[in-house]
Motif scaffolding. Sequence first.
Motif, PDB file in Angstrom:
ATOM      1  N   MET A 101     -14.128  -7.875   2.650  1.00  0.00           N
ATOM      2  CA  MET A 101     -13.835  -6.913   3.705  1.00  0.00           C
ATOM      3  C   MET A 101     -12.397  -6.424   3.594  1.00  0.00           C
ATOM      4  O   MET A 101     -12.129  -5.241   3.759  1.00  0.00           O
ATOM      5  CB  MET A 101     -14.083  -7.534   5.084  1.00  0.00           C
ATOM      6  CG  MET A 101     -15.549  -7.809   5.365  1.00  0.00           C
ATOM      7  SD  MET A 101     -16.642  -6.396   5.048  1.00  0.00           S
ATOM      8  CE  MET A 101     -16.136  -5.295   6.341  1.00  0.00           C
ATOM      9  N   ASN A 102     -11.467  -7.323   3.303  1.00  0.00           N
ATOM     10  CA  ASN A 102     -10.075  -6.921   3.186  1.00  0.00           C
ATOM     11  C   ASN A 102      -9.911  -5.905   2.059  1.00  0.00           C
ATOM     12  O   ASN A 102      -9.169  -4.939   2.207  1.00  0.00           O
ATOM     13  CB  ASN A 102      -9.189  -8.144   2.970  1.00  0.00           C
ATOM     14  CG  ASN A 102      -7.841  -7.979   3.625  1.00  0.00           C
ATOM     15  OD1 ASN A 102      -7.681  -7.194   4.551  1.00  0.00           O
ATOM     16  ND2 ASN A 102      -6.879  -8.725   3.143  1.00  0.00           N
ATOM     17  N   GLU A 103     -10.612  -6.094   0.942  1.00  0.00           N
ATOM     18  CA  GLU A 103     -10.559  -5.136  -0.163  1.00  0.00           C
ATOM     19  C   GLU A 103     -11.058  -3.763   0.284  1.00  0.00           C
ATOM     20  O   GLU A 103     -10.496  -2.743  -0.099  1.00  0.00           O
ATOM     21  CB  GLU A 103     -11.376  -5.628  -1.362  1.00  0.00           C
ATOM     22  CG  GLU A 103     -10.627  -6.568  -2.275  1.00  0.00           C
ATOM     23  CD  GLU A 103      -9.367  -5.951  -2.876  1.00  0.00           C
ATOM     24  OE1 GLU A 103      -9.417  -4.817  -3.403  1.00  0.00           O
ATOM     25  OE2 GLU A 103      -8.311  -6.608  -2.814  1.00  0.00           O
ATOM     26  N   LYS A 104     -12.122  -3.736   1.081  1.00  0.00           N
ATOM     27  CA  LYS A 104     -12.648  -2.459   1.573  1.00  0.00           C
ATOM     28  C   LYS A 104     -11.620  -1.764   2.463  1.00  0.00           C
ATOM     29  O   LYS A 104     -11.409  -0.565   2.345  1.00  0.00           O
ATOM     30  CB  LYS A 104     -13.948  -2.677   2.337  1.00  0.00           C
ATOM     31  CG  LYS A 104     -15.091  -3.027   1.430  1.00  0.00           C
ATOM     32  CD  LYS A 104     -16.366  -3.255   2.189  1.00  0.00           C
ATOM     33  CE  LYS A 104     -17.449  -3.693   1.220  1.00  0.00           C
ATOM     34  NZ  LYS A 104     -18.700  -3.990   1.831  1.00  0.00           N
ATOM     35  N   TYR A 105     -10.988  -2.530   3.347  1.00  0.00           N
ATOM     36  CA  TYR A 105      -9.983  -1.938   4.234  1.00  0.00           C
ATOM     37  C   TYR A 105      -8.776  -1.448   3.438  1.00  0.00           C
ATOM     38  O   TYR A 105      -8.227  -0.391   3.740  1.00  0.00           O
ATOM     39  CB  TYR A 105      -9.560  -2.931   5.312  1.00  0.00           C
ATOM     40  CG  TYR A 105     -10.690  -3.294   6.253  1.00  0.00           C
ATOM     41  CD1 TYR A 105     -11.493  -2.307   6.812  1.00  0.00           C
ATOM     42  CD2 TYR A 105     -10.959  -4.615   6.573  1.00  0.00           C
ATOM     43  CE1 TYR A 105     -12.534  -2.628   7.661  1.00  0.00           C
ATOM     44  CE2 TYR A 105     -12.002  -4.943   7.431  1.00  0.00           C
ATOM     45  CZ  TYR A 105     -12.776  -3.955   7.965  1.00  0.00           C
ATOM     46  OH  TYR A 105     -13.804  -4.276   8.807  1.00  0.00           O
ATOM     47  N   ILE A 106      -8.392  -2.185   2.427  1.00  0.00           N
ATOM     48  CA  ILE A 106      -7.272  -1.758   1.587  1.00  0.00           C
ATOM     49  C   ILE A 106      -7.636  -0.466   0.863  1.00  0.00           C
ATOM     50  O   ILE A 106      -6.824   0.459   0.782  1.00  0.00           O
ATOM     51  CB  ILE A 106      -6.860  -2.872   0.591  1.00  0.00           C
ATOM     52  CG1 ILE A 106      -6.167  -4.006   1.353  1.00  0.00           C
ATOM     53  CG2 ILE A 106      -5.962  -2.322  -0.511  1.00  0.00           C
ATOM     54  CD1 ILE A 106      -5.922  -5.262   0.537  1.00  0.00           C
ATOM     55  N   ARG A 107      -8.867  -0.379   0.363  1.00  0.00           N
ATOM     56  CA  ARG A 107      -9.316   0.851  -0.312  1.00  0.00           C
ATOM     57  C   ARG A 107      -9.266   2.046   0.627  1.00  0.00           C
ATOM     58  O   ARG A 107      -8.826   3.130   0.257  1.00  0.00           O
ATOM     59  CB  ARG A 107     -10.735   0.665  -0.852  1.00  0.00           C
ATOM     60  CG  ARG A 107     -10.810   0.715  -2.341  1.00  0.00           C
ATOM     61  CD  ARG A 107     -12.203   0.726  -2.938  1.00  0.00           C
ATOM     62  NE  ARG A 107     -13.302   0.193  -2.164  1.00  0.00           N
ATOM     63  CZ  ARG A 107     -13.716  -1.071  -2.210  1.00  0.00           C
ATOM     64  NH1 ARG A 107     -13.104  -1.938  -2.972  1.00  0.00           N
ATOM     65  NH2 ARG A 107     -14.736  -1.462  -1.488  1.00  0.00           N
ATOM     66  N   LYS A 119       4.078  -2.804  -0.510  1.00  0.00           N
ATOM     67  CA  LYS A 119       3.563  -3.694  -1.565  1.00  0.00           C
ATOM     68  C   LYS A 119       2.119  -3.355  -1.897  1.00  0.00           C
ATOM     69  O   LYS A 119       1.725  -3.335  -3.061  1.00  0.00           O
ATOM     70  CB  LYS A 119       3.634  -5.156  -1.120  1.00  0.00           C
ATOM     71  CG  LYS A 119       4.907  -5.836  -1.447  1.00  0.00           C
ATOM     72  CD  LYS A 119       4.763  -7.323  -1.124  1.00  0.00           C
ATOM     73  CE  LYS A 119       6.098  -8.018  -1.254  1.00  0.00           C
ATOM     74  NZ  LYS A 119       6.025  -9.415  -0.829  1.00  0.00           N
ATOM     75  N   ILE A 120       1.325  -3.094  -0.867  1.00  0.00           N
ATOM     76  CA  ILE A 120      -0.095  -2.745  -1.088  1.00  0.00           C
ATOM     77  C   ILE A 120      -0.175  -1.441  -1.877  1.00  0.00           C
ATOM     78  O   ILE A 120      -0.913  -1.344  -2.850  1.00  0.00           O
ATOM     79  CB  ILE A 120      -0.851  -2.617   0.253  1.00  0.00           C
ATOM     80  CG1 ILE A 120      -0.994  -4.005   0.895  1.00  0.00           C
ATOM     81  CG2 ILE A 120      -2.217  -1.966   0.049  1.00  0.00           C
ATOM     82  CD1 ILE A 120      -1.542  -3.969   2.328  1.00  0.00           C
ATOM     83  N   VAL A 121       0.610  -0.450  -1.465  1.00  0.00           N
ATOM     84  CA  VAL A 121       0.580   0.845  -2.128  1.00  0.00           C
ATOM     85  C   VAL A 121       1.071   0.715  -3.574  1.00  0.00           C
ATOM     86  O   VAL A 121       0.435   1.227  -4.499  1.00  0.00           O
ATOM     87  CB  VAL A 121       1.439   1.874  -1.357  1.00  0.00           C
ATOM     88  CG1 VAL A 121       1.616   3.154  -2.167  1.00  0.00           C
ATOM     89  CG2 VAL A 121       0.819   2.177  -0.011  1.00  0.00           C
ATOM     90  N   ASP A 122       2.175   0.026  -3.780  1.00  0.00           N
ATOM     91  CA  ASP A 122       2.736  -0.123  -5.131  1.00  0.00           C
ATOM     92  C   ASP A 122       1.843  -0.958  -6.039  1.00  0.00           C
ATOM     93  O   ASP A 122       1.707  -0.674  -7.223  1.00  0.00           O
ATOM     94  CB  ASP A 122       4.140  -0.753  -5.078  1.00  0.00           C
ATOM     95  CG  ASP A 122       5.159   0.181  -4.450  1.00  0.00           C
ATOM     96  OD1 ASP A 122       4.876   1.386  -4.307  1.00  0.00           O
ATOM     97  OD2 ASP A 122       6.264  -0.307  -4.101  1.00  0.00           O
ATOM     98  N   HIS A 123       1.227  -1.973  -5.485  1.00  0.00           N
ATOM     99  CA  HIS A 123       0.377  -2.879  -6.277  1.00  0.00           C
ATOM    100  C   HIS A 123      -0.939  -2.231  -6.691  1.00  0.00           C
ATOM    101  O   HIS A 123      -1.426  -2.447  -7.793  1.00  0.00           O
ATOM    102  CB  HIS A 123       0.108  -4.159  -5.492  1.00  0.00           C
ATOM    103  CG  HIS A 123      -0.797  -5.106  -6.202  1.00  0.00           C
ATOM    104  ND1 HIS A 123      -0.397  -5.806  -7.320  1.00  0.00           N
ATOM    105  CD2 HIS A 123      -2.083  -5.471  -5.977  1.00  0.00           C
ATOM    106  CE1 HIS A 123      -1.395  -6.556  -7.745  1.00  0.00           C
ATOM    107  NE2 HIS A 123      -2.432  -6.374  -6.954  1.00  0.00           N
TER     108      HIS A 123
END
Length: 153
Positions: A71-77, A146-150
């Motif tokens: 779920m966290n991956e989906k939200y990050i996407r 960090k999320i955006v750069d990673h």
Amino acid sequence: MKIERQAKILELIVKNEIGTQEELTAMLEANGYNATQATISRDIREMKLTKVADSSGKLRYVAFKATEDDMNEKYIRIFLDGFMSMDNAQNILVIKTVSGMAMAVAAALDHMDFPEIVGSIAGDDTIMCAVRSVDDTIMIMGKLKKIVDHKRP
């Protein structure tokens, strides 16, 4: 009635090997719940029930549970798909998104459970997040960067 019926469905599929809607309908009726096949089908979809094969190969309904990581991956996407930029005004984090994506990105942020964010309001392409303090705003901006750069090439 729907909540009680769905709770009973969950109880029945956990306790019994139910592989068809007909079996589920019959078991519900035996427990005092009258529902049409269309209602059962809708319940199955809403509850995200899926069929898996047991050790003998027979299919049975089970409750699908997405892991927290899935779920966290989906939200990050979702966040990355809509994110354009961010800035702060004291303890308010302002996030700019692709037009029409602010609501989805705000919902993703809410589900990512950042303790620094108290709440958010979304328009068409702008989100305003109330953050606990100025220091927390800087901290959350660092986490989001960090999320955006990673994740972005």
